[in-house]
Design a protein around this motif. Structure first.
Motif, PDB file in Angstrom:
ATOM      1  N   ALA A 158       5.000  -8.876   9.100  1.00  0.00           N
ATOM      2  CA  ALA A 158       5.394  -7.480   8.909  1.00  0.00           C
ATOM      3  C   ALA A 158       4.612  -6.860   7.753  1.00  0.00           C
ATOM      4  CB  ALA A 158       6.893  -7.382   8.651  1.00  0.00           C
ATOM      5  N   VAL A 159       4.432  -7.629   6.692  1.00  0.00           N
ATOM      6  CA  VAL A 159       3.658  -7.146   5.540  1.00  0.00           C
ATOM      7  C   VAL A 159       2.198  -6.945   5.956  1.00  0.00           C
ATOM      8  CG1 VAL A 159       2.894  -7.668   3.194  1.00  0.00           C
ATOM      9  CG2 VAL A 159       5.236  -8.244   3.901  1.00  0.00           C
ATOM     10  N   LYS A 160       1.653  -7.900   6.694  1.00  0.00           N
ATOM     11  CA  LYS A 160       0.266  -7.799   7.170  1.00  0.00           C
ATOM     12  C   LYS A 160       0.091  -6.570   8.070  1.00  0.00           C
ATOM     13  CE  LYS A 160      -3.280 -10.453   9.589  1.00  0.00           C
ATOM     14  NZ  LYS A 160      -3.573 -11.716  10.277  1.00  0.00           N
ATOM     15  N   THR A 161       1.067  -6.315   8.924  1.00  0.00           N
ATOM     16  CA  THR A 161       1.003  -5.138   9.798  1.00  0.00           C
ATOM     17  C   THR A 161       1.017  -3.857   8.974  1.00  0.00           C
ATOM     18  OG1 THR A 161       2.043  -6.333  11.622  1.00  0.00           O
ATOM     19  CG2 THR A 161       2.147  -3.935  11.706  1.00  0.00           C
ATOM     20  N   THR A 162       1.822  -3.827   7.909  1.00  0.00           N
ATOM     21  CA  THR A 162       1.864  -2.646   7.040  1.00  0.00           C
ATOM     22  C   THR A 162       0.521  -2.450   6.334  1.00  0.00           C
ATOM     23  OG1 THR A 162       4.221  -3.079   6.693  1.00  0.00           O
ATOM     24  CG2 THR A 162       3.180  -1.470   5.242  1.00  0.00           C
ATOM     25  N   VAL A 163      -0.081  -3.531   5.865  1.00  0.00           N
ATOM     26  CA  VAL A 163      -1.413  -3.457   5.243  1.00  0.00           C
ATOM     27  C   VAL A 163      -2.412  -2.904   6.245  1.00  0.00           C
ATOM     28  CG1 VAL A 163      -3.333  -4.865   4.378  1.00  0.00           C
ATOM     29  CG2 VAL A 163      -1.008  -5.266   3.537  1.00  0.00           C
ATOM     30  N   ASN A 164      -2.394  -3.431   7.466  1.00  0.00           N
ATOM     31  CA  ASN A 164      -3.325  -2.956   8.497  1.00  0.00           C
ATOM     32  C   ASN A 164      -3.086  -1.500   8.855  1.00  0.00           C
ATOM     33  OD1 ASN A 164      -4.639  -5.419   8.595  1.00  0.00           O
ATOM     34  ND2 ASN A 164      -3.373  -6.197  10.274  1.00  0.00           N
ATOM     35  N   LEU A 165      -1.824  -1.085   8.881  1.00  0.00           N
ATOM     36  CA  LEU A 165      -1.506   0.319   9.133  1.00  0.00           C
ATOM     37  C   LEU A 165      -2.144   1.187   8.054  1.00  0.00           C
ATOM     38  CD1 LEU A 165       0.093   2.603  10.579  1.00  0.00           C
ATOM     39  CD2 LEU A 165       2.007   2.034   9.059  1.00  0.00           C
ATOM     40  N   GLY A 166      -1.988   0.796   6.805  1.00  0.00           N
ATOM     41  CA  GLY A 166      -2.596   1.556   5.713  1.00  0.00           C
ATOM     42  C   GLY A 166      -4.100   1.671   5.863  1.00  0.00           C
ATOM     43  N   ARG A 167      -4.735   0.581   6.245  1.00  0.00           N
ATOM     44  CA  ARG A 167      -6.192   0.602   6.421  1.00  0.00           C
ATOM     45  C   ARG A 167      -6.607   1.507   7.581  1.00  0.00           C
ATOM     46  NH1 ARG A 167      -6.658  -5.731   5.109  1.00  0.00           N
ATOM     47  NH2 ARG A 167      -6.970  -5.503   2.872  1.00  0.00           N
ATOM     48  N   VAL A 168      -5.852   1.458   8.672  1.00  0.00           N
ATOM     49  CA  VAL A 168      -6.153   2.344   9.802  1.00  0.00           C
ATOM     50  C   VAL A 168      -6.030   3.807   9.375  1.00  0.00           C
ATOM     51  CG1 VAL A 168      -5.302   3.137  12.055  1.00  0.00           C
ATOM     52  CG2 VAL A 168      -5.558   0.694  11.618  1.00  0.00           C
ATOM     53  N   LEU A 169      -5.076   4.095   8.517  1.00  0.00           N
ATOM     54  CA  LEU A 169      -4.885   5.468   8.031  1.00  0.00           C
ATOM     55  C   LEU A 169      -6.012   5.897   7.089  1.00  0.00           C
ATOM     56  CD1 LEU A 169      -1.053   5.417   7.248  1.00  0.00           C
ATOM     57  CD2 LEU A 169      -2.196   6.267   9.313  1.00  0.00           C
ATOM     58  N   GLY A 170      -6.729   4.923   6.513  1.00  0.00           N
ATOM     59  CA  GLY A 170      -7.799   5.235   5.575  1.00  0.00           C
ATOM     60  C   GLY A 170      -7.406   4.996   4.134  1.00  0.00           C
ATOM     61  N   ALA A 171      -6.262   4.372   3.895  1.00  0.00           N
ATOM     62  CA  ALA A 171      -5.758   4.128   2.547  1.00  0.00           C
ATOM     63  C   ALA A 171      -6.013   2.688   2.124  1.00  0.00           C
ATOM     64  CB  ALA A 171      -4.260   4.430   2.490  1.00  0.00           C
TER      65      ALA A 171
END
Length: 188
Positions: free
Chosen positions: A160-173
């Motif tokens: 879940a933490v890894k998915t949140t990190v990946n979400l942030g990266r997809v957003l550009g953050a």
């Protein structure tokens, strides 16, 4: 972690921008949205931030693989009571509320399954210049050159933490880890 549907509960500049950024990333995700204000839902869909809309957060929470929860602190308790029993076992709830301690406690109390991670964007100066916070100010590049503070509980599932990190990266953050209570002390 299986991700086919992202549900956004509560639409504003930040959460609408998440929908637009996910759409721009062209990942084949279905983006669902719920808000009590039907005009906001209509505007979000018209601008391309959502594929489908619902007045019911429960309808979105039941089917979403990732749930972006963007509601005021004053509405968190009621929202967790509504969606908590029906979040899917594998689902990730990303809480964007301004304080994380209350969200951690409410998730622990009401989420029967699924995974909670608190998150908060720290937007780049260029993204703050406009000053508006409504859905009309949403844009796909809002998170460019920004930071996404990620505040998982100590018991958070690593996927879940890894998915949140990946979400942030997809957003550009750029992801930045922080303790939830440390974050809250900085916000007060």
């Amino acid at each position: 972690m299986k991700t086919e549907r992202v549900g956004i509960i509560g639409l504003d500049k930040v959460s609408g921008s998440i929908g637009l950024a996910l759409r721009a990333a062209d990942m084949g995700l279905e983006i669902l949205g719920a808000d009590r204000d039907k005009s906001i839902l209509s505007e979000a869909k018209k601008m391309g931030a959502l594929d489908k809309t619902s007045g019911s957060p429960l309808d979105v929470a039941k089917v979403a693989d990732i749930i972006i929860l963007s509601v005021p602190v004053t509405e968190q308790d009621a929202m967790f009571q509504i969606i908590g029993p029906d979040v899917q076992e594998h689902a990730l709830v990303v809480d964007l509320s301004p304080l994380k301690g209350p969200g951690l406690a409410l998730a622990k109390e009401h989420l029967r399954q699924g995974h909670y991670v608190g998150a908060s964007p720290v937007l780049a100066a260029a993204s703050l210049a406009e000053g508006r916070a409504d859905i009309g100010a949403a844009r796909a590049d809002l998170f460019a050159n920004s930071v996404l503070c990620i505040m998982p509980s100590g018991a958070a599932d690593p996927d879940a933490v890894k998915t949140t990190v990946n979400l942030g990266r997809v957003l550009g953050a750029t992801p930045f880890f922080l303790d939830a209570y440390e974050y809250d002390s900085l916000m007060k």
